[in-house]
Structures are given as C-alpha cells and as structure tokens.
Design an enzyme around this catalytic site. Structure first.
Site, PDB file in Angstrom:
ATOM      1  N   ASP A  29       0.889  -0.868   0.015  1.00 29.38           N
ATOM      2  CA  ASP A  29      -0.069  -0.312  -0.098  1.00 29.38           C
ATOM      3  C   ASP A  29       1.034   1.224   0.127  1.00 29.38           C
ATOM      4  O   ASP A  29       2.075   1.693   0.381  1.00 29.38           O
ATOM      5  CB  ASP A  29      -1.592   0.009   1.205  1.00 29.38           C
ATOM      6  N   ASN A  31       1.184   3.558  -3.176  1.00 31.55           N
ATOM      7  CA  ASN A  31       1.794   3.518  -4.712  1.00 31.55           C
ATOM      8  C   ASN A  31       1.281   5.269  -4.527  1.00 31.55           C
ATOM      9  O   ASN A  31       2.116   5.484  -5.808  1.00 31.55           O
ATOM     10  CB  ASN A  31       1.139   2.770  -5.494  1.00 31.55           C
ATOM     11  N   ASN A  77     -11.242  -2.803  -5.078  1.00 35.08           N
ATOM     12  CA  ASN A  77     -10.178  -1.836  -5.204  1.00 35.08           C
ATOM     13  C   ASN A  77     -10.912  -1.379  -7.126  1.00 35.08           C
ATOM     14  O   ASN A  77     -10.668  -0.132  -7.537  1.00 35.08           O
ATOM     15  CB  ASN A  77      -9.106  -2.197  -5.781  1.00 35.08           C
TER      16      ASN A  77
HETATM   17  C1  IPE Z   1      -5.372  -2.543   0.182  1.00 36.83           C
HETATM   18  O1  IPE Z   1      -5.122  -1.248   0.051  1.00 36.83           O
HETATM   19  C2  IPE Z   1      -5.502  -3.171  -1.073  1.00 36.83           C
HETATM   20  C3  IPE Z   1      -3.945  -3.247  -1.470  1.00 36.83           C
HETATM   21  C4  IPE Z   1      -2.537  -3.137  -1.174  1.00 36.83           C
HETATM   22  C5  IPE Z   1      -4.477  -4.154  -2.232  1.00 36.83           C
HETATM   23  P1  IPE Z   1      -6.484   0.040  -0.468  1.00 36.83           P
HETATM   24  O2  IPE Z   1      -5.677   1.006  -0.288  1.00 36.83           O
HETATM   25  O3  IPE Z   1      -7.547  -0.608  -0.988  1.00 36.83           O
HETATM   26  O4  IPE Z   1      -7.056   0.066   1.715  1.00 36.83           O
HETATM   27  P2  IPE Z   1      -8.077   1.389   2.134  1.00 36.83           P
HETATM   28  O5  IPE Z   1      -8.812   1.601   1.338  1.00 36.83           O
HETATM   29  O6  IPE Z   1      -6.627   1.674   2.698  1.00 36.83           O
HETATM   30  O7  IPE Z   1      -8.041   0.396   3.387  1.00 36.83           O
HETATM   31  C1  IPE Z   2      -2.103  -0.090  -3.024  1.00 35.03           C
HETATM   32  O1  IPE Z   2      -1.764   1.632  -3.617  1.00 35.03           O
HETATM   33  C2  IPE Z   2      -2.098  -0.796  -4.568  1.00 35.03           C
HETATM   34  C3  IPE Z   2      -3.438  -1.434  -4.688  1.00 35.03           C
HETATM   35  C4  IPE Z   2      -4.369  -0.641  -3.617  1.00 35.03           C
HETATM   36  C5  IPE Z   2      -4.116  -1.790  -6.112  1.00 35.03           C
HETATM   37  P1  IPE Z   2      -2.419   2.019  -3.537  1.00 35.03           P
HETATM   38  O2  IPE Z   2      -2.844   3.177  -4.161  1.00 35.03           O
HETATM   39  O3  IPE Z   2      -4.058   1.986  -2.652  1.00 35.03           O
HETATM   40  O4  IPE Z   2      -1.679   4.083  -2.322  1.00 35.03           O
HETATM   41  P2  IPE Z   2      -2.542   5.052  -1.985  1.00 35.03           P
HETATM   42  O5  IPE Z   2      -3.245   4.060  -0.068  1.00 35.03           O
HETATM   43  O6  IPE Z   2      -3.856   5.515  -1.964  1.00 35.03           O
HETATM   44  O7  IPE Z   2      -1.038   5.774  -1.439  1.00 35.03           O
HETATM   45 MG    MG Z   3      -3.941   2.800  -0.278  1.00 32.41          MG
END
Ligand code: IPE
Ligand code: IPE
Ligand code: MG
Length: 249
Positions: A29, A31, A77
């Site tokens: 998480d 990115n 997601n």
């Molecule tokens: C969890 O991260 C899912 C992945 C890293 C693939 P999210 O970014 O989707 O989680 P929340 O929304 O912060 O709980």
């Molecule tokens: C994790 O990074 C990747 C996925 C959930 C697919 P995020 O895209 O959730 O990154 P943040 O949490 O918005 O920074």
């Molecule tokens: Mg995230």
C-alpha cells in the site's frame, strides 16, 4: 497486541536467518501517495510499486523465505477510476510475462489468490499458464492476491462446503477448521507468520482474514514504492523479538 511504532529507531536491524518466519504477507500500500508527493499520476506509483515487488520478492528468495504472499488488488479496488484499474491490470500482465523465465531459473512457484474471472481472457490464460508451469518447482512460493477479499474467500469456501454437503459428499458436523482451510485459496499453505503493512494505515483492509488469526503484524509509515530490503529486515527483526503465545502462557 504489540505494535511497532512507526518512529522506531533506524540503524541496521539484526536478523537471524536461521529463525525466519516461514510465511510473510505484505499489503503493498501507498503507491498513490508516493506518486502524489512527486506530482506524478497515481499510475506512476503503481509502476514504481511493481518494481518494489520485484526487488522484495528477489530478496525474499535470496534469504531463503518459503512463502511470500502479496496483496496487489482487492475486491474493493474496483471502486477506483477505470484508468487506474486498467493500469494495474496492465502491470500484472507485464510482470507475469517478464517473470516466466526468471521463475523457471529460480524454481519459484506462483499461485493466485482471488477471483480471476473478471480479468481479460488472455490474462486469465497467462495466470493459469504460469501457475501450471511452476507447479513442479521447489523454490519459494509467491502468492499474488488479485481481486482478492478475505470475506469473499470465506464465502466462496462456505459455498463449496455447502455444495459438497448438498451433494452428499460431506456432513455439516464433520467440518473442522482444518477442513475449512482446505476450501480457501491458501489450501495447503501454512498461515502467515508476519503480515506487513506499509503506508501508515493501521488496518487489515480485508486481507487474509481467516489465515492471519495468529499472525504478527508490522506497520510502517514507509510507502510501498520506497520499501527496501532494509525495511524488510527491520520487520523481520521486530518479528524475531516477539513472543508468540497462541493463547498459552
Ligand atoms: C489494500 O489497500 C489493498 C491493496 C494494497 C491491494 P487499499 O488502499 O485498497 O486499502 P484502504 O482503502 O486504504 O483500506
Ligand atoms: C496500493 O496503493 C495499490 C492498490 C491498492 C492497488 P494505493 O493505490 O492504495 O496507494 P494509496 O493508499 O492511495 O497511497
Ligand atoms: Mg491504499
């Protein structure tokens, strides 16, 4: 529960390679925030995160870890903009294609946790093929959670067991925790010993709900694209300092 404070002191962590957890699981998480801080589109963050996955998976193999499970895309997601979802699906394809040769060299087994049905046909076939190719390998096993949700996994398992009962193959009263585990994506794989979540969020977000019943958790503020082997060593060192009691004394 003992949480490691995000502000833990830096310095080279000491890891005993003879006492590694068998199974490490990571919620990849942060990115999006990584990209935002650089004024880049979120998709650039996912590309950087995919590179980090490659680095960390290689490092895990090098130190002799048995199982690595990563959360790449959750059942929730899909709520994201189509452009972002497409970019993540595209990255999965790119990395699978690139890793086939490497998997063979390193004898890495690859498995997918999650419902792959909504993926493009070509990608589904690629997932199936990499899974098939690597089945006989004896190296580290990498489980990629894609369109994965812990609750969804439990529901699928409950449905499968109920169907076996309806077909007269099973009886409700014979269901045990062990048997139920056999209906999950993780069938045959030991539960994660250590679950790592970077990015500063302190929640499980529907990851390995059943399997992490007795996992140790490690949270850090580092965003996934910045997560390094040193950061992993820090998590492993913290894990080795924990006292796992499983309800005992
Ligand atoms: C969890 O991260 C899912 C992945 C890293 C693939 P999210 O970014 O989707 O989680 P929340 O929304 O912060 O709980
Ligand atoms: C994790 O990074 C990747 C996925 C959930 C697919 P995020 O895209 O959730 O990154 P943040 O949490 O918005 O920074
Ligand atoms: Mg995230």
């Amino acid at each position: 529960m003992a949480f490691i404070k995000p502000t833990q002191p830096k310095g080279e962590p000491e890891v005993d390679l003879g006492r590694l957890p068998r199974h490490v699981a990571i919620i990849m998480d942060g990115n999006g925030r990584w990209a935002k801080r650089r004024g880049l589109p979120r998709t650039a963050g996912h590309a950087a995160g995919a590179e980090t996955f490659r680095t960390i998976a290689t490092y895990c193999k090098d130190i002799g870890l048995e199982y690595l499970t990563v959360y790449a895309f959750s059942t929730e997601n899909w709520k994201r903009p189509l452009e972002e979802v497409s970019a993540i699906v595209g990255l999965l394809k790119k990395y699978l294609l690139e890793s086939i040769e490497k998997m063979e060299r390193d004898r890495i087994r690859l498995r997918f946790f999650g419902d792959l049905t909504p993926l493009p046909q070509e990608l589904k076939e690629l997932c199936g093929r990499t899974n098939e190719i690597s089945k006989g390998y004896d190296g580290m096993q990498v489980n990629v959670c894609f369109n994965y949700g812990g609750r969804d996994e439990i529901i699928q398992a409950a449905r499968a067991f109920a169907a076996a009962c309806a077909a007269g193959e099973r009886r409700p009263e014979e269901l045990t925790e062990e048997m139920f585990g056999g209906y999950l994506y993780s069938a045959g794989i030991p539960d994660p010993d250590l679950v790592i979540r970077p990015s500063g969020e302190v929640r499980i977000s529907n990851f390995l709900l059943w399997q992490s019943a007795y996992a140790e958790f490690y949270f850090t503020d580092v965003l996934w694209p910045d997560f390094s082997p040193e950061e992993l060593r820090r998590a492993l060192a913290a894990y080795q300092g924990r006292d796992r009691r499983y309800g005992g004394v």
